[in-house]
Design a protein around this motif. Structure first.
Motif, PDB file in Angstrom:
ATOM      1  N   ASN A  93       0.929  -1.156   0.076  1.00 31.62           N
ATOM      2  CA  ASN A  93       0.142   0.036  -0.033  1.00 31.62           C
ATOM      3  C   ASN A  93       0.795   1.279   0.095  1.00 31.62           C
ATOM      4  O   ASN A  93       0.411   2.397   0.275  1.00 31.62           O
ATOM      5  CB  ASN A  93      -0.838  -0.019   1.251  1.00 31.62           C
ATOM      6  CG  ASN A  93      -1.954  -1.048   1.064  1.00 31.62           C
ATOM      7  OD1 ASN A  93      -2.453  -1.482   0.086  1.00 31.62           O
ATOM      8  ND2 ASN A  93      -2.331  -1.564   2.166  1.00 31.62           N
ATOM      9  N   PRO A  96       1.388   5.430  -2.755  1.00 33.00           N
ATOM     10  CA  PRO A  96       0.816   6.679  -2.704  1.00 33.00           C
ATOM     11  C   PRO A  96       1.724   7.534  -1.927  1.00 33.00           C
ATOM     12  O   PRO A  96       1.730   8.873  -1.980  1.00 33.00           O
ATOM     13  CB  PRO A  96      -0.472   6.639  -1.924  1.00 33.00           C
ATOM     14  CG  PRO A  96      -0.927   5.291  -2.301  1.00 33.00           C
ATOM     15  CD  PRO A  96       0.153   4.339  -2.463  1.00 33.00           C
ATOM     16  N   ASP A 124      -0.980   0.103 -11.211  1.00 36.98           N
ATOM     17  CA  ASP A 124      -2.302   0.018 -11.468  1.00 36.98           C
ATOM     18  C   ASP A 124      -2.886   1.381 -11.462  1.00 36.98           C
ATOM     19  O   ASP A 124      -2.222   2.262 -11.150  1.00 36.98           O
ATOM     20  CB  ASP A 124      -2.905  -0.979 -10.356  1.00 36.98           C
ATOM     21  CG  ASP A 124      -2.900  -0.298  -8.846  1.00 36.98           C
ATOM     22  OD1 ASP A 124      -3.621   0.076  -8.331  1.00 36.98           O
ATOM     23  OD2 ASP A 124      -1.654  -0.336  -8.446  1.00 36.98           O
ATOM     24  N   ARG A 125      -4.200   1.389 -11.957  1.00 39.70           N
ATOM     25  CA  ARG A 125      -5.152   2.859 -12.155  1.00 39.70           C
ATOM     26  C   ARG A 125      -4.970   3.612 -10.786  1.00 39.70           C
ATOM     27  O   ARG A 125      -4.672   4.533 -10.624  1.00 39.70           O
ATOM     28  CB  ARG A 125      -6.198   2.546 -12.879  1.00 39.70           C
ATOM     29  CG  ARG A 125      -6.079   2.160 -13.795  1.00 39.70           C
ATOM     30  CD  ARG A 125      -7.811   1.775 -14.458  1.00 39.70           C
ATOM     31  NE  ARG A 125      -7.799   0.714 -15.714  1.00 39.70           N
ATOM     32  CZ  ARG A 125      -8.597  -0.361 -15.806  1.00 39.70           C
ATOM     33  NH1 ARG A 125      -9.318  -0.491 -14.460  1.00 39.70           N
ATOM     34  NH2 ARG A 125      -8.661  -1.023 -16.624  1.00 39.70           N
ATOM     35  N   ALA A 126      -5.487   2.806  -9.508  1.00 38.33           N
ATOM     36  CA  ALA A 126      -5.689   3.614  -8.380  1.00 38.33           C
ATOM     37  C   ALA A 126      -4.360   4.018  -8.003  1.00 38.33           C
ATOM     38  O   ALA A 126      -4.212   5.166  -7.330  1.00 38.33           O
ATOM     39  CB  ALA A 126      -6.222   2.653  -7.499  1.00 38.33           C
ATOM     40  N   SER A 127      -3.405   3.168  -8.018  1.00 41.66           N
ATOM     41  CA  SER A 127      -1.806   3.697  -7.667  1.00 41.66           C
ATOM     42  C   SER A 127      -1.459   4.957  -8.297  1.00 41.66           C
ATOM     43  O   SER A 127      -0.783   5.922  -7.553  1.00 41.66           O
ATOM     44  CB  SER A 127      -0.804   2.624  -7.386  1.00 41.66           C
ATOM     45  OG  SER A 127      -1.232   1.596  -6.642  1.00 41.66           O
ATOM     46  N   ALA A 129      -3.188   7.114  -9.764  1.00 43.70           N
ATOM     47  CA  ALA A 129      -3.998   8.374  -9.462  1.00 43.70           C
ATOM     48  C   ALA A 129      -3.613   8.989  -8.365  1.00 43.70           C
ATOM     49  O   ALA A 129      -3.402  10.243  -8.343  1.00 43.70           O
ATOM     50  CB  ALA A 129      -5.540   7.711  -9.433  1.00 43.70           C
ATOM     51  N   ARG A 130      -3.145   8.269  -7.397  1.00 42.64           N
ATOM     52  CA  ARG A 130      -2.641   8.793  -6.101  1.00 42.64           C
ATOM     53  C   ARG A 130      -1.444   9.476  -6.506  1.00 42.64           C
ATOM     54  O   ARG A 130      -1.152  10.704  -5.784  1.00 42.64           O
ATOM     55  CB  ARG A 130      -2.281   7.828  -4.998  1.00 42.64           C
ATOM     56  CG  ARG A 130      -3.852   7.288  -4.505  1.00 42.64           C
ATOM     57  CD  ARG A 130      -4.666   8.340  -3.771  1.00 42.64           C
ATOM     58  NE  ARG A 130      -3.885   8.791  -2.671  1.00 42.64           N
ATOM     59  CZ  ARG A 130      -4.064   8.360  -1.476  1.00 42.64           C
ATOM     60  NH1 ARG A 130      -4.731   7.297  -1.373  1.00 42.64           N
ATOM     61  NH2 ARG A 130      -3.242   8.997  -0.423  1.00 42.64           N
ATOM     62  N   THR A 144      -1.582   1.944 -17.892  1.00 40.57           N
ATOM     63  CA  THR A 144      -1.158   1.348 -16.678  1.00 40.57           C
ATOM     64  C   THR A 144      -0.752  -0.132 -17.004  1.00 40.57           C
ATOM     65  O   THR A 144      -1.456  -0.761 -18.031  1.00 40.57           O
ATOM     66  CB  THR A 144      -1.985   1.446 -15.274  1.00 40.57           C
ATOM     67  OG1 THR A 144      -3.145   0.573 -15.548  1.00 40.57           O
ATOM     68  CG2 THR A 144      -2.068   2.932 -15.122  1.00 40.57           C
ATOM     69  N   GLN A 146      -2.179  -2.513 -15.567  1.00 46.21           N
ATOM     70  CA  GLN A 146      -3.440  -2.784 -15.186  1.00 46.21           C
ATOM     71  C   GLN A 146      -4.234  -2.900 -16.597  1.00 46.21           C
ATOM     72  O   GLN A 146      -5.045  -3.664 -16.979  1.00 46.21           O
ATOM     73  CB  GLN A 146      -4.256  -2.221 -14.255  1.00 46.21           C
ATOM     74  CG  GLN A 146      -5.800  -2.872 -13.992  1.00 46.21           C
ATOM     75  CD  GLN A 146      -6.504  -2.093 -12.665  1.00 46.21           C
ATOM     76  OE1 GLN A 146      -6.006  -1.026 -12.363  1.00 46.21           O
ATOM     77  NE2 GLN A 146      -7.587  -2.164 -12.467  1.00 46.21           N
TER      78      GLN A 146
END
Length: 239
Positions: A93, A96, A124-127, A129-130, A144, A146
């Motif tokens: 995790n 970010p 990945d997309r979420a990582s 984005a942060r 990405t 992903q």
């Protein structure tokens, strides 16, 4: 050939715009110290980089947080020290929290006045984005691992990049790829016909750090030690 001959710049993110070695070390160094490992930060990064690249090659469909957890566990097994679930979760995790290089945001803003900007990232997309919150730039295209279903240096990622470039209306031969990693980016990018710019972030450090050594010789078309230097060179040409 000039830098200003191109219409779009594609970027690797981690290692080029985001200081991934600082982010990795922020977890690996205290873990190593707590387990009595007598290793320098550079030795830890080299050992870790091999494990991450192997995890990405063997598990291309896994999201990057799972790759991080897998890589630190196999690193622990290699070094003979335990990796608790808490350590693996903290590491998985951690993206970010990885800092941007101090020159990334301003240089990207300067370059955005002259080029379309595209991201080709091994996360990945979420990582991403942060991380993009730290960069503060709107990219014309974001790809990405992903999205592609594989990790660089797979040719699939660069085939997807060319397709994205076409979608954005970038002219044939008008895309320039910018990256730190010769292994993940320059070798496969040039194999597919792209010109490349090396942002040699490790110019003051011997060795490869967390980035594996490229399996073959590769010569980038341009080399700079910072994003600022790249932006300066573009503006100098335009002047």
């Amino acid at each position: 050939m000039n830098l200003t001959d191109f219409e779009a710049l594609s970027f690797d993110c981690y290692g080029t715009l985001i200081d991934w070695e600082a982010g990795i070390s922020a977890v690996l160094e205290p873990w190593a110290a707590a387990n009595g490992l007598q290793m320098t930060n550079e030795e830890l990064l080299i050992a870790y980089g091999t494990q991450e690249a192997q995890a990405e090659a063997e598990h291309p469909a896994e999201l990057y947080p799972a790759i991080l957890a897998r890589a630190i566990r196999t690193l622990g097994a290699q070094l003979g020290v335990p990796v608790t679930d808490a350590v693996a979760e903290t590491f998985s995790n951690s993206v970010p929290n990885w800092p941007a290089f101090s020159d990334s945001r301003e240089a990207l803003i300067r370059l955005s006045h002259h080029y379309k900007l595209i991201i080709l990232s091994n996360v990945d997309r979420a990582s991403f984005a942060r991380s993009n919150e730290r960069l503060g730039v709107t990219f014309a295209g974001i790809l990405t691992a992903q999205d592609v279903g594989s990790y660089k240096p797979s040719p699939r990622n660069f085939e997807a990049l060319l397709a994205e470039s076409d979608r954005l209306g970038v002219g044939q031969g008008k895309l320039l790829h910018v990256a730190q990693s010769l292994f993940h980016d320059h070798l496969p990018a040039q194999a597919i016909g792209l010109h490349t710019v090396w942002i040699n972030r490790r110019h003051d450090n011997p060795g490869w750090g967390a980035t594996p050594e490229p399996p073959a010789s590769v010569k980038p078309d341009w080399t700079f030690t910072s994003m600022d230097a790249l932006a300066d060179a573009v503006e100098s040409e335009l002047a």
